[in-house]
Design an enzyme around this catalytic site. Structure first.
Site, PDB file in Angstrom:
ATOM      1  N   HIS A 223       0.980  -0.991   0.613  1.00  0.00           N
ATOM      2  CA  HIS A 223      -0.416   0.186   0.125  1.00  0.00           C
ATOM      3  C   HIS A 223       0.981   1.499  -0.341  1.00  0.00           C
ATOM      4  O   HIS A 223       2.175   0.943   0.769  1.00  0.00           O
ATOM      5  CB  HIS A 223      -0.904   0.490   0.967  1.00  0.00           C
ATOM      6  CG  HIS A 223      -2.176   1.073   1.436  1.00  0.00           C
ATOM      7  ND1 HIS A 223      -1.100   2.169   1.917  1.00  0.00           N
ATOM      8  CD2 HIS A 223      -3.236   0.997   1.020  1.00  0.00           C
ATOM      9  CE1 HIS A 223      -2.597   3.010   2.479  1.00  0.00           C
ATOM     10  NE2 HIS A 223      -3.529   2.379   1.471  1.00  0.00           N
TER      11      HIS A 223
ATOM     12  N   LYS B   6     -10.849  -1.140   9.761  1.00  0.00           N
ATOM     13  CA  LYS B   6     -10.801  -1.680   8.805  1.00  0.00           C
ATOM     14  C   LYS B   6     -11.443  -3.110   9.968  1.00  0.00           C
ATOM     15  O   LYS B   6     -11.354  -4.238   9.582  1.00  0.00           O
ATOM     16  CB  LYS B   6      -9.933  -2.092   8.959  1.00  0.00           C
ATOM     17  CG  LYS B   6      -8.841  -1.684   7.503  1.00  0.00           C
ATOM     18  CD  LYS B   6      -7.682  -1.509   6.483  1.00  0.00           C
ATOM     19  CE  LYS B   6      -7.495  -0.355   6.172  1.00  0.00           C
ATOM     20  NZ  LYS B   6      -8.289   0.316   4.016  1.00  0.00           N
TER      21      LYS B   6
ATOM     22  N   CYS C 153      -4.993   2.441  -3.649  1.00  0.00           N
ATOM     23  CA  CYS C 153      -3.861   3.428  -3.669  1.00  0.00           C
ATOM     24  C   CYS C 153      -2.615   1.533  -3.573  1.00  0.00           C
ATOM     25  O   CYS C 153      -1.089   2.623  -2.647  1.00  0.00           O
ATOM     26  CB  CYS C 153      -3.800   3.014  -1.547  1.00  0.00           C
ATOM     27  SG  CYS C 153      -5.020   4.876  -1.113  1.00  0.00           S
TER      28      CYS C 153
ATOM     29  N   ASP D 119       2.928  -4.627   7.781  1.00  0.00           N
ATOM     30  CA  ASP D 119       1.933  -3.762   7.521  1.00  0.00           C
ATOM     31  C   ASP D 119       0.896  -4.981   8.233  1.00  0.00           C
ATOM     32  O   ASP D 119       0.307  -5.914   6.736  1.00  0.00           O
ATOM     33  CB  ASP D 119       1.872  -3.546   6.435  1.00  0.00           C
ATOM     34  CG  ASP D 119       0.352  -2.759   6.075  1.00  0.00           C
ATOM     35  OD1 ASP D 119      -0.127  -3.040   6.584  1.00  0.00           O
ATOM     36  OD2 ASP D 119       0.171  -1.841   4.608  1.00  0.00           O
TER      37      ASP D 119
END
Ligand code: PMP
Length: 419
Positions: free
Chosen positions: A136, A239, A377, A213
């Site tokens: 990302h 999320k 992204c 991540d």
């Protein structure tokens, strides 16, 4: 307001009751263009259960006060609730100590914190930082900025046509100049689950720290930082059914202790004079200023909710949805799935021959179906697949096979209309 006990627990003895879960998410009753909302944009953000909304509401209605500094009852109550949320996170990702959990605005801020603090202190000219082709932007740009500043080199693990890391290339890339690795656990564009544990174990043979991540991982699969042995891990509350503007960074104590502060201000100090400042202990050293107290409490509640449903149950449910959707969508003429990794979760990205993803998104919206279209992204990944964008359906604990059918019906209709 529903009683807390009523708002949760839709899993009884091996039976996952998705309809009961849906009742906990009030927004799912919404109509869009006179159609039932079919929310399949969960990789962008998830919807919030009443349990979380109520906890945030309760904070503002019964205990709003600033934390850590007050001796009055309200401040102590707010501090306790805020710190209880930190413990929820610690337990959820199996960290050793609660001082290893730093509240941030989300994954982006957590990665920037590490790049700025650890990165500036440790990366030197000629050093190399490894990321992958499926990152990302928030796991590309902070490292790019650091490399520019330090005259260091950003190296990128390539991705094969299925959207999997080419692991052998990673091993070849590691050398004495490699000083940091930052890698996505689950790709938001492809759904690929990367072999993070193996990668970390390899990196540690050379004493290279690894940041994970986990923005798209914590909500779909069990994440255990001790088992992974990662050095840092970042995720976002929104999320995982929590509020926006809150997330967390996990770090190993010795690394966090050795790092300079990221931001200066209140709460992160121990003593301030005009000559010198000494810093507060972990985790406060990295939490300058008044945090999003309600957000943190909401995130703690979201984790409680996920625990009650059970992350393994969620994983299983989402996996069966993904399998079903992959099969059903294959019937749509001219459709190509982008991201066909063996290890995959919850994301179905695709392109339709001669139809732009934005047209697909707009058309489906009129059917009540919310999907995401664009580069997600991950522009370098789109360049790798030689496409400008994809359409992406992404699943959460409350989605159903019937919703997948609505998506597939919509796609078939698009083919008819656009020829
Ligand atoms: N990494 C991944 C894999 C993501 O999916 C996202 C959000 N789309 C981010 C990082 C950034 O998260 P946030 O915007 O919540 O900081």
């Amino acid at each position: 307001m529903k009683a807390e006990a009523e708002t949760v627990i839709a899993v009884s003895k091996n039976k996952y009751n998705v309809n009961k879960i849906r009742e906990d998410f009030p927004i799912l009753k919404k109509k869009v263009h006179d159609k039932n909302l079919v929310y399949l944009d969960n990789a962008a953000t998830t919807q919030k259960p009443t349990y979380v909304i109520d906890k945030v509401n309760k904070y503002y209605t019964t205990m709003n006060a600033n934390i850590h500094r007050g001796v009055h009852a309200l401040s102590q109550e707010a501090t306790e609730a805020f710190e209880a949320a930190r413990i929820q996170i610690k337990q959820f990702i199996n960290a050793l100590g609660k001082n290893q959990i730093i509240f941030t605005r989300g994954t982006t801020e957590a990665i920037n914190l590490v790049a700025s603090s650890y990165g500036r202190a440790n990366i030197k000219e000629g050093d190399e930082i490894i990321i992958s082709h499926m990152e990302h932007h928030s796991n590309i740009v902070p490292w790019q900025l650091l490399c520019k500043e330090k005259n260091a080199k950003l190296r990128v693990i390539p991705v094969n046509d299925n959207g999997e890391l080419i692991y052998e290339e990673f091993e070849k890339m590691v050398n004495e100049r490699t000083k940091f690795i930052s890698i996505v656990y689950v790709s938001n564009s492809l759904g690929t689950i990367n072999p993070i544990k193996e990668l970390i174990s390899y990196a540690h043979q050379f004493n290279i720290p690894v940041l994970v991540d986990a923005a798209q991982a914590v909500n779909h699969i069990r994440v255990d930082v001790q088992d992974l042995d990662c050095d840092f891990l970042a995720f976002s509350g929104h999320k995982i059914y929590g509020p926006t503007g809150i997330g967390a960074l996990y770090g190993k104590v010795e690394l966090l202790e050795s790092m300079p502060p990221y931001m200066g201000g209140g709460d992160m100090i121990s003593k301030v004079t005009f000559e010198e400042t000494t810093y507060n202990e972990l985790p406060h050293k990295f939490e300058a200023g008044t945090p999003d107290i309600a957000g943190a409490i909401g995130l703690g509640a979201a984790i409680e909710y996920v625990n009650k449903v059970g992350i393994e149950n969620i994983k299983e449910h989402e996996h069966s949805l993904l399998e079903y959707a992959t099969k059903q969508i294959a019937e749509v003429p001219g459709l190509k799935i982008i991201g066909t990794a063996k290890e995959k979760t919850s994301v179905l990205s695709f392109v339709l021959e001669n139809i732009h993803p934005h047209d697909i998104g707009t058309f489906l919206d009129f059917e009540g179906v919310a999907i995401r279209t664009g580069h997600h992204c991950t522009q370098p990944l789109m360049q790798r697949f030689k496409i400008p964008a994809t359409s992406r359906a992404s699943f959460a604990m409350y989605n159903t096979k019937e919703e997948v059918d609505v998506l597939v019906y919509g796609l078939k209709k698009i083919i008819e209309v656009f020829g």
